[in-house]
Design a protein around this motif. Sequence first.
Motif, mmCIF file in Angstrom:
data_model
loop_
_atom_site.group_PDB
_atom_site.id
_atom_site.type_symbol
_atom_site.label_atom_id
_atom_site.label_comp_id
_atom_site.label_asym_id
_atom_site.label_seq_id
_atom_site.Cartn_x
_atom_site.Cartn_y
_atom_site.Cartn_z
ATOM 1 N N PRO A 133 12.040 -36.858 -3.332
ATOM 2 C CA PRO A 133 12.464 -36.766 -4.727
ATOM 3 C C PRO A 133 13.608 -37.736 -5.008
ATOM 4 O O PRO A 133 14.337 -38.131 -4.099
ATOM 5 N N ALA A 134 13.727 -38.124 -6.255
ATOM 6 C CA ALA A 134 14.785 -39.052 -6.645
ATOM 7 C C ALA A 134 16.117 -38.309 -6.703
ATOM 8 O O ALA A 134 16.254 -37.314 -7.413
ATOM 9 N N LEU A 135 17.084 -38.802 -5.956
ATOM 10 C CA LEU A 135 18.408 -38.191 -5.937
ATOM 11 C C LEU A 135 19.153 -38.548 -7.212
ATOM 12 O O LEU A 135 19.075 -39.671 -7.693
ATOM 13 N N GLN A 136 19.876 -37.599 -7.763
ATOM 14 C CA GLN A 136 20.683 -37.800 -8.955
ATOM 15 C C GLN A 136 22.163 -37.764 -8.571
ATOM 16 O O GLN A 136 22.537 -37.103 -7.606
ATOM 17 N N ILE A 137 23.004 -38.468 -9.349
ATOM 18 C CA ILE A 137 24.433 -38.489 -9.067
ATOM 19 C C ILE A 137 25.225 -38.128 -10.312
ATOM 20 O O ILE A 137 24.705 -38.177 -11.429
ATOM 21 N N ALA A 138 26.482 -37.756 -10.094
ATOM 22 C CA ALA A 138 27.404 -37.466 -11.193
ATOM 23 C C ALA A 138 28.803 -37.875 -10.754
ATOM 24 O O ALA A 138 29.096 -37.980 -9.561
ATOM 25 N N GLY B 283 21.695 -33.297 -7.057
ATOM 26 C CA GLY B 283 20.391 -32.674 -6.860
ATOM 27 C C GLY B 283 19.290 -33.697 -7.049
ATOM 28 O O GLY B 283 19.515 -34.902 -6.988
ATOM 29 N N THR B 284 18.120 -33.200 -7.295
ATOM 30 C CA THR B 284 16.960 -34.068 -7.452
ATOM 31 C C THR B 284 16.338 -33.885 -8.820
ATOM 32 O O THR B 284 16.653 -32.946 -9.548
ATOM 33 N N THR B 285 15.444 -34.796 -9.155
ATOM 34 C CA THR B 285 14.887 -34.829 -10.506
ATOM 35 C C THR B 285 13.906 -33.699 -10.783
ATOM 36 O O THR B 285 13.712 -33.329 -11.926
#
Length: 201
Positions: A104-109, A119-121
């Motif tokens: 899954p594509a990792l998300q950042i903040a 988390g992931t998309t």
Amino acid sequence: MATDDTWIWDGGRVCLDFTNTLRRRWRAIPEETLRNSGDLVLWLQEASLLAPGTPDPADAAVLASGRRLRETIDRAVLAVADGRLPASIDVTLLNRSAAEAPQPALQIAIKDGHLEPTGTTSLATDPTVALALVAQDAVELLLSAEIRRVRVCGADQCALRFLDRSPAHNRRWCSMSRCGNRTKVRLHQARARRSERTPAD
């Protein structure tokens, strides 16, 4: 069926939290928290890997596959953390399981002035795919420098696995509030009892 407060989330990686679903490994008969496929589904949902509302497949094969993956991860992680190679059969099972789902594509903040993963998309909609995400996390851990920071809790009656991210790399307990404080209280009480039995000079 287990409830969401049954789970312990102190591993530092989802794959270590998954290995910790088998408790009290030091006993002849450890405590199993994945007693049925419903427990497995609930754990995967609480781990944010499986979409809420995903039905329990009521499938003994899915449960057996999840437990087999858990023990494979545990053996492989402990071996590599100890400087040894995992068994080839464990490598094969991890690779096969990890291939069941795309990464899954990792998300950042931005949080507190630095980047953090958030988390992931998307969430899996099938327990087998969610287990593949656990396997992928284990593969990533095995190939990372963090593998040398995997520890087993130092409490006599625990044995949970965790990732030591403490600045000095000397964390001993899976959780200070659970095992650390209990151990310190027990040792203090034992010292107090010994001093009470020691005659005064």
